[in-house]
Design an enzyme around this catalytic site. Sequence first.
Site, PDB file in Angstrom:
ATOM      1  N   GLU A  33       0.834  -1.196   0.000  1.00  0.00           N
ATOM      2  CA  GLU A  33       0.000   0.000   0.000  1.00  0.00           C
ATOM      3  C   GLU A  33       0.876   1.256   0.000  1.00  0.00           C
ATOM      4  OE1 GLU A  33      -3.242   1.059  -0.257  1.00  0.00           O
ATOM      5  OE2 GLU A  33      -2.351   3.047   0.053  1.00  0.00           O
ATOM      6  N   ARG A 107     -17.125   3.762   5.826  1.00  0.00           N
ATOM      7  CA  ARG A 107     -16.020   3.129   5.074  1.00  0.00           C
ATOM      8  C   ARG A 107     -14.888   2.706   6.000  1.00  0.00           C
ATOM      9  NH1 ARG A 107     -16.075   4.626  -0.635  1.00  0.00           N
ATOM     10  NH2 ARG A 107     -13.968   3.833  -0.717  1.00  0.00           N
ATOM     11  N   TYR A 214     -28.374   8.973   4.006  1.00  0.00           N
ATOM     12  CA  TYR A 214     -28.756   7.792   4.793  1.00  0.00           C
ATOM     13  C   TYR A 214     -27.963   7.787   6.099  1.00  0.00           C
ATOM     14  CZ  TYR A 214     -24.665   5.842   2.262  1.00  0.00           C
ATOM     15  OH  TYR A 214     -23.422   5.632   1.712  1.00  0.00           O
ATOM     16  N   ASP A 292     -11.636  -1.020  -8.818  1.00  0.00           N
ATOM     17  CA  ASP A 292     -11.619   0.174  -9.656  1.00  0.00           C
ATOM     18  C   ASP A 292     -10.483   0.150 -10.677  1.00  0.00           C
ATOM     19  OD1 ASP A 292     -13.799   1.211  -8.375  1.00  0.00           O
ATOM     20  OD2 ASP A 292     -12.820   3.026  -7.648  1.00  0.00           O
TER      21      ASP A 292
HETATM   22  C1  LIG Z   1     -18.923   9.560  -3.850  1.00  0.00           C
HETATM   23  C2  LIG Z   1     -18.757   8.069  -3.947  1.00  0.00           C
HETATM   24  C3  LIG Z   1     -19.677   7.231  -3.325  1.00  0.00           C
HETATM   25  C4  LIG Z   1     -19.550   5.834  -3.431  1.00  0.00           C
HETATM   26  N1  LIG Z   1     -20.482   5.034  -2.852  1.00  0.00           N
HETATM   27  C5  LIG Z   1     -20.393   3.680  -2.992  1.00  0.00           C
HETATM   28  C6  LIG Z   1     -21.363   2.821  -2.394  1.00  0.00           C
HETATM   29  O1  LIG Z   1     -22.294   3.280  -1.730  1.00  0.00           O
HETATM   30  N2  LIG Z   1     -21.222   1.461  -2.561  1.00  0.00           N
HETATM   31  C7  LIG Z   1     -20.181   0.913  -3.273  1.00  0.00           C
HETATM   32  O2  LIG Z   1     -20.106  -0.319  -3.391  1.00  0.00           O
HETATM   33  N3  LIG Z   1     -19.243   1.717  -3.854  1.00  0.00           N
HETATM   34  C8  LIG Z   1     -19.320   3.072  -3.716  1.00  0.00           C
HETATM   35  N4  LIG Z   1     -18.382   3.886  -4.291  1.00  0.00           N
HETATM   36  C9  LIG Z   1     -17.270   3.265  -5.053  1.00  0.00           C
HETATM   37  C10 LIG Z   1     -16.163   2.747  -4.168  1.00  0.00           C
HETATM   38  O3  LIG Z   1     -15.751   3.748  -3.274  1.00  0.00           O
HETATM   39  C11 LIG Z   1     -14.963   2.297  -5.000  1.00  0.00           C
HETATM   40  O4  LIG Z   1     -15.405   1.617  -6.149  1.00  0.00           O
HETATM   41  C12 LIG Z   1     -14.105   1.350  -4.181  1.00  0.00           C
HETATM   42  O5  LIG Z   1     -13.599   2.025  -3.055  1.00  0.00           O
HETATM   43  C13 LIG Z   1     -12.950   0.810  -5.018  1.00  0.00           C
HETATM   44  O6  LIG Z   1     -12.103   0.060  -4.218  1.00  0.00           O
HETATM   45  P1  LIG Z   1     -10.663  -0.359  -4.744  1.00  0.00           P
HETATM   46  O7  LIG Z   1     -10.049  -1.096  -3.607  1.00  0.00           O
HETATM   47  O8  LIG Z   1     -10.775  -1.004  -6.068  1.00  0.00           O
HETATM   48  O9  LIG Z   1      -9.897   1.012  -5.011  1.00  0.00           O
HETATM   49  P2  LIG Z   1      -9.457   2.144  -3.971  1.00  0.00           P
HETATM   50  O10 LIG Z   1     -10.423   2.276  -2.848  1.00  0.00           O
HETATM   51  O11 LIG Z   1      -9.171   3.357  -4.798  1.00  0.00           O
HETATM   52  O12 LIG Z   1      -8.084   1.599  -3.346  1.00  0.00           O
HETATM   53  C14 LIG Z   1      -6.879   1.594  -4.089  1.00  0.00           C
HETATM   54  C15 LIG Z   1      -5.730   1.536  -3.103  1.00  0.00           C
HETATM   55  O13 LIG Z   1      -4.514   1.403  -3.838  1.00  0.00           O
HETATM   56  C16 LIG Z   1      -3.552   2.267  -3.308  1.00  0.00           C
HETATM   57  N5  LIG Z   1      -2.597   2.572  -4.387  1.00  0.00           N
HETATM   58  C17 LIG Z   1      -2.818   3.316  -5.503  1.00  0.00           C
HETATM   59  N6  LIG Z   1      -1.729   3.343  -6.272  1.00  0.00           N
HETATM   60  C18 LIG Z   1      -0.780   2.596  -5.630  1.00  0.00           C
HETATM   61  C19 LIG Z   1       0.561   2.255  -5.931  1.00  0.00           C
HETATM   62  N7  LIG Z   1       1.174   2.696  -7.051  1.00  0.00           N
HETATM   63  N8  LIG Z   1       1.258   1.464  -5.056  1.00  0.00           N
HETATM   64  C20 LIG Z   1       0.656   0.993  -3.915  1.00  0.00           C
HETATM   65  N9  LIG Z   1      -0.629   1.311  -3.583  1.00  0.00           N
HETATM   66  C21 LIG Z   1      -1.338   2.094  -4.440  1.00  0.00           C
HETATM   67  C22 LIG Z   1      -4.343   3.477  -2.840  1.00  0.00           C
HETATM   68  O14 LIG Z   1      -3.617   4.237  -1.880  1.00  0.00           O
HETATM   69  C23 LIG Z   1      -5.585   2.799  -2.263  1.00  0.00           C
HETATM   70  O15 LIG Z   1      -5.418   2.458  -0.902  1.00  0.00           O
HETATM   71  C24 LIG Z   1     -18.471   5.277  -4.179  1.00  0.00           C
HETATM   72  C25 LIG Z   1     -17.531   6.117  -4.774  1.00  0.00           C
HETATM   73  C26 LIG Z   1     -17.682   7.508  -4.678  1.00  0.00           C
HETATM   74  C27 LIG Z   1     -16.671   8.397  -5.351  1.00  0.00           C
END
Ligand SMILES: Cc1cc2nc3c(=O)[nH]c(=O)nc-3n(C[C@H](O)[C@H](O)[C@H](O)COP(=O)(O)OP(=O)(O)OC[C@H]3O[C@@H](n4cnc5c(N)ncnc54)[C@H](O)[C@@H]3O)c2cc1C
Length: 385
Positions: A33, A107, A214, A292
């Site tokens: 991370e 979260r 909510y 994502d």
């Molecule tokens: C306003 C808003 C509301 C939302 N509401 C919902 C909801 O109600 N329900 C739902 O299911 N989803 C919701 N989402 C979507 C959800 O937040 C994301 O889809 C989800 O957090 C994605 O998770 P992830 O682990 O794929 O990516 P991220 O949460 O972006 O995590 C990526 C991680 O990788 C790390 N990282 C990045 N680059 C590097 C690197 N080069 N080296 C090492 N580490 C790195 C980052 O620091 C981070 O910790 C919402 C999003 C938004 C913007």
Amino acid sequence: MKLAIVGAGIGGLAAAVEIRTRLGDAVEVMVLERAERLEEAGAALQLSPNATRVLFGVGLGEALQAIGSAPERIEIRAAAGARLLYTNPLGEAAVRRWGGPYLHVHRADLHAALLNRLIELGGEVRTGAALGAVSQDAAGVTLLLEDGSMVAADAVVGADGLRSTVRQALFGPDKPRFSGQIAWRALVPAERLPEGLKLSPTVWTGLGRHFVHYPVRRGTQINLIAVVDGAEPGEESWRAKGDRAVLAAAFAGWPSPIPELIQAADDAWRWPIYDRPPLPRWSVGRITLLGDAAHPMPPYMAQGAAQAIEDAAALAARLAEGGAIEHAFRRYEADRLARTARVQAASRRNASLFHLPGLLSRPMFAAAGRLGLANLDWLYGGGPA
Ligand SMILES: Cc1cc2nc3c(=O)[nH]c(=O)nc-3n(C[C@H](O)[C@H](O)[C@H](O)COP(=O)(O)OP(=O)(O)OC[C@H]3O[C@@H](n4cnc5c(N)ncnc54)[C@H](O)[C@@H]3O)c2cc1C
């Protein structure tokens, strides 16, 4: 096997927990991370049954029940006249129909629950470990960190979010597209709000904007998300503060409890919404993507984290079948590509539906209402078994 997961967001941690649960000591999981400290933003999340079913399956049922609030229903209303457009019954109906509760969680609480479970399962997270570059050959994968150190692994999962370094290494640079919408977020202490204010979970729709609220943490906080069309993207960060007066002006004249919520918020955070079109594939050799990094989507189906959690379960199931890692990754992406592309498309459609003039959106909500819960079977009832 030594597996490196890049990114300790909800997706990366869920993948590590799933893999340790299913494969135990057969796989050494290291999560890398970038952040120096593990912390999630002060915001909340809707967790639909397709995600809670998966999390219950890896021993997180009790933790989720402790941190989650289960809404009886979510209403969609037109801001004009506060007219009810659609009701999504949840509560026990969700558990009966889709086998898992629909929960609202903070979260940070979800992140902490995943991290605790991972530690119980013997997984490891290395913080301050930003990936700079990654390369592979027939023998394995080499990760070069920004501090100059190297990590060797047999395989890599890129769970590093919207601007994924792993994705860029696999498929070249391509920029996420700005959706033209800004999401404002705030968590409001309920004690600051006037007594008797109606705070049941609601999506308020209007021309060019919508507002969602909510309760979380047993109703002690109210999460709000307000989305507005047509602004410049500005800074992209979970911690970019917006001007609360601009938010108040965007929703001037909207019904209660919207003005009260905006008034009671300390800070409003501003988050430009980006996404990308679906990829035709996520894996190359010993490297694949998740969450994502693979399929970013605007938040209008509340499915970004939920789909990352589904990915985690699907990936672990394919790895548990054994065989060459490259083949397991290809089977995993084949399981997931069509479903995540469908959710991405539906999320984009909702963005415009919520912002249409009432004359156009009312018949669409009425048609969805006639279908009732069946309307959501594909989403909440689908995903990994
Ligand atoms: C306003 C808003 C509301 C939302 N509401 C919902 C909801 O109600 N329900 C739902 O299911 N989803 C919701 N989402 C979507 C959800 O937040 C994301 O889809 C989800 O957090 C994605 O998770 P992830 O682990 O794929 O990516 P991220 O949460 O972006 O995590 C990526 C991680 O990788 C790390 N990282 C990045 N680059 C590097 C690197 N080069 N080296 C090492 N580490 C790195 C980052 O620091 C981070 O910790 C919402 C999003 C938004 C913007």
